[in-house]
Design a protein around this motif. Structure first.
Motif, mmCIF file in Angstrom:
data_model
loop_
_atom_site.group_PDB
_atom_site.id
_atom_site.type_symbol
_atom_site.label_atom_id
_atom_site.label_comp_id
_atom_site.label_asym_id
_atom_site.label_seq_id
_atom_site.Cartn_x
_atom_site.Cartn_y
_atom_site.Cartn_z
ATOM 1 N N UNK A 266 0.562 -1.521 -0.314
ATOM 2 C CA UNK A 266 -0.035 -0.195 0.097
ATOM 3 C C UNK A 266 0.920 0.962 0.152
ATOM 4 N N UNK A 267 1.479 1.538 0.505
ATOM 5 C CA UNK A 267 2.458 2.554 0.783
ATOM 6 C C UNK A 267 4.073 1.831 0.978
ATOM 7 N N UNK A 268 5.202 2.910 1.019
ATOM 8 C CA UNK A 268 6.832 2.290 0.802
ATOM 9 C C UNK A 268 7.372 3.472 2.768
ATOM 10 N N UNK A 269 8.327 3.269 3.000
ATOM 11 C CA UNK A 269 8.520 4.024 3.785
ATOM 12 C C UNK A 269 8.490 5.590 3.571
ATOM 13 N N UNK A 270 9.377 5.767 2.965
ATOM 14 C CA UNK A 270 9.630 6.906 2.499
ATOM 15 C C UNK A 270 8.675 7.526 2.241
ATOM 16 N N UNK A 271 6.543 7.237 1.502
ATOM 17 C CA UNK A 271 5.945 7.454 1.441
ATOM 18 C C UNK A 271 5.616 8.196 2.961
ATOM 19 N N UNK A 272 5.616 7.909 3.663
ATOM 20 C CA UNK A 272 5.146 8.473 5.090
ATOM 21 C C UNK A 272 5.265 9.369 5.377
ATOM 22 N N UNK A 273 5.635 9.843 5.207
ATOM 23 C CA UNK A 273 6.549 11.631 5.024
ATOM 24 C C UNK A 273 4.660 12.252 4.626
ATOM 25 N N UNK A 274 4.531 11.748 4.130
ATOM 26 C CA UNK A 274 2.876 12.592 4.157
ATOM 27 C C UNK A 274 2.111 12.650 4.997
ATOM 28 N N UNK A 275 1.919 11.794 6.203
ATOM 29 C CA UNK A 275 1.087 11.433 7.223
ATOM 30 C C UNK A 275 1.832 12.647 8.274
ATOM 31 N N UNK A 276 3.328 12.834 8.488
ATOM 32 C CA UNK A 276 4.005 13.571 9.694
ATOM 33 C C UNK A 276 3.219 15.080 9.386
ATOM 34 N N UNK A 277 2.304 15.168 8.889
ATOM 35 C CA UNK A 277 2.209 16.856 9.488
ATOM 36 C C UNK A 277 0.681 17.406 9.683
ATOM 37 N N UNK A 278 0.024 16.887 10.630
ATOM 38 C CA UNK A 278 -1.565 16.411 10.506
ATOM 39 C C UNK A 278 -2.330 17.910 10.958
ATOM 40 N N UNK A 279 -3.134 17.582 10.019
ATOM 41 C CA UNK A 279 -4.042 18.801 10.339
ATOM 42 C C UNK A 279 -4.270 19.611 11.745
ATOM 43 N N UNK A 280 -4.071 21.316 12.055
ATOM 44 C CA UNK A 280 -4.346 21.912 13.304
ATOM 45 C C UNK A 280 -5.740 21.584 13.791
ATOM 46 N N UNK A 281 -6.485 20.995 12.649
ATOM 47 C CA UNK A 281 -8.059 20.678 13.261
ATOM 48 C C UNK A 281 -8.189 19.486 13.366
ATOM 49 N N UNK A 282 -7.256 18.627 13.314
ATOM 50 C CA UNK A 282 -6.633 16.763 14.851
ATOM 51 C C UNK A 282 -7.742 17.231 15.498
ATOM 52 N N UNK A 283 -8.284 16.076 16.169
ATOM 53 C CA UNK A 283 -8.954 15.704 17.317
ATOM 54 C C UNK A 283 -7.955 15.095 18.545
ATOM 55 N N UNK A 284 -7.082 14.373 17.360
ATOM 56 C CA UNK A 284 -6.295 13.296 18.244
ATOM 57 C C UNK A 284 -5.156 12.853 17.817
ATOM 58 N N UNK A 285 -4.130 12.186 18.388
ATOM 59 C CA UNK A 285 -3.027 12.422 17.624
ATOM 60 C C UNK A 285 -3.349 10.939 16.908
ATOM 61 N N UNK A 286 -2.149 11.187 15.377
ATOM 62 C CA UNK A 286 -3.138 10.369 14.012
ATOM 63 C C UNK A 286 -1.919 9.270 14.847
ATOM 64 N N UNK A 287 -2.536 7.974 14.660
ATOM 65 C CA UNK A 287 -1.212 7.111 14.987
ATOM 66 C C UNK A 287 -1.222 5.986 13.074
ATOM 67 N N UNK A 288 0.006 6.161 12.871
ATOM 68 C CA UNK A 288 0.366 5.422 11.351
ATOM 69 C C UNK A 288 1.419 3.866 12.069
ATOM 70 N N UNK A 289 0.379 2.727 11.441
ATOM 71 C CA UNK A 289 0.804 1.306 11.717
ATOM 72 C C UNK A 289 1.525 0.746 10.379
ATOM 73 N N UNK A 290 3.215 0.869 10.037
ATOM 74 C CA UNK A 290 3.556 0.692 9.056
ATOM 75 C C UNK A 290 3.902 -1.359 8.511
ATOM 76 N N UNK A 291 3.778 -1.723 8.433
ATOM 77 C CA UNK A 291 3.543 -3.511 8.549
ATOM 78 C C UNK A 291 4.454 -3.618 7.722
ATOM 79 N N UNK A 292 6.112 -4.200 8.210
ATOM 80 C CA UNK A 292 6.964 -4.572 7.307
ATOM 81 C C UNK A 292 7.473 -4.064 5.677
ATOM 82 N N UNK A 293 7.437 -2.012 6.106
ATOM 83 C CA UNK A 293 7.644 -1.127 5.298
ATOM 84 C C UNK A 293 9.821 -1.341 4.666
#
Length: 208
Positions: A33-60
């Protein structure tokens, strides 16, 4: 925050991961579904997020060569407000050093010592976790006198706490979770500041 969890036993890996997830929502991605490098796109959460985003990458990292894992990518994920959890079967020593050097918290399943020495360290660790301040201090002094390596000792403390979290209930479980987090935070801070692990354990042993 970037957490790398490594080991051959699925149950143990998921036990290591659970304290970071708790009951919160998370998104799971594998290497199809993705690569380790592509995880950067999730590194900048929206200011409107009400909870800390959690990304679980399996065997990337399975298909990544050592020289393709960029240090700057690790730094970005480690400093992000998003929690990134990378689950792997195995990694090389160089990859472990690379992640640790650039701010990731790395958990590698350890072989638990066996025999007489193993029994001694287990007894000490149980006291460090469940004893009062005086008995914790005496147990820690015993560990030092028997020349147990602090880095190995803290690894077994993590293992024991995760085991306790798995079977405890109610306030006792909350206590173990908080103690586990205290160790992780103190360990992470010590790593950044160059503080000896022996002093990290001593400080936590003497906490009320």
């Amino acid at each position: 925050m970037l957490i790398l969890v490594v080991g051959g036993e699925k149950t143990q890996r998921h036990t290591d991961i659970k304290p970071f997830i708790q009951e919160n929502a998370f998104s799971v991605f594998d290497d199809t579904m993705t690569s380790f490098d592509e995880l950067e796109s999730f590194a900048y959460p929206s200011l409107f997020e009400t909870a800390t985003p959690i990304i679980w990458g399996k065997f990337l990292l399975d298909k990544e060569k050592e020289n393709t894992i960029a240090a700057d990518k690790i730094k970005i994920l480690a400093k992000s407000n998003t929690i990134f959890i990378i689950e792997e079967f195995t990694i090389t020593a160089d990859i472990k050093k690379l992640f640790e050097k650039h701010g990731a918290q790395v958990f590698v399943q350890k072989k638990i010592p066996k025999g007489k020495e193993g029994g001694a360290i287990f007894s000490i660790v149980e006291t460090l976790i469940d004893g009062d301040k005086k008995t914790r201090w005496l147990a820690y002094q015993k560990a030092l006198a028997q020349e147990f390596v602090p880095e190995a000792l803290i690894g077994i403390i993590y293992w024991k706490l995760r085991q306790c979290i798995g079977y405890a209930r109610g306030e006792k479980r909350d206590h173990y979770i908080q103690l586990y987090r205290n160790y992780i935070q103190a360990h992470s801070t010590a790593w950044k500041q160059g503080t000896p692990i022996a002093l990290v354990i001593e400080k936590l042993v003497l906490q009320d």
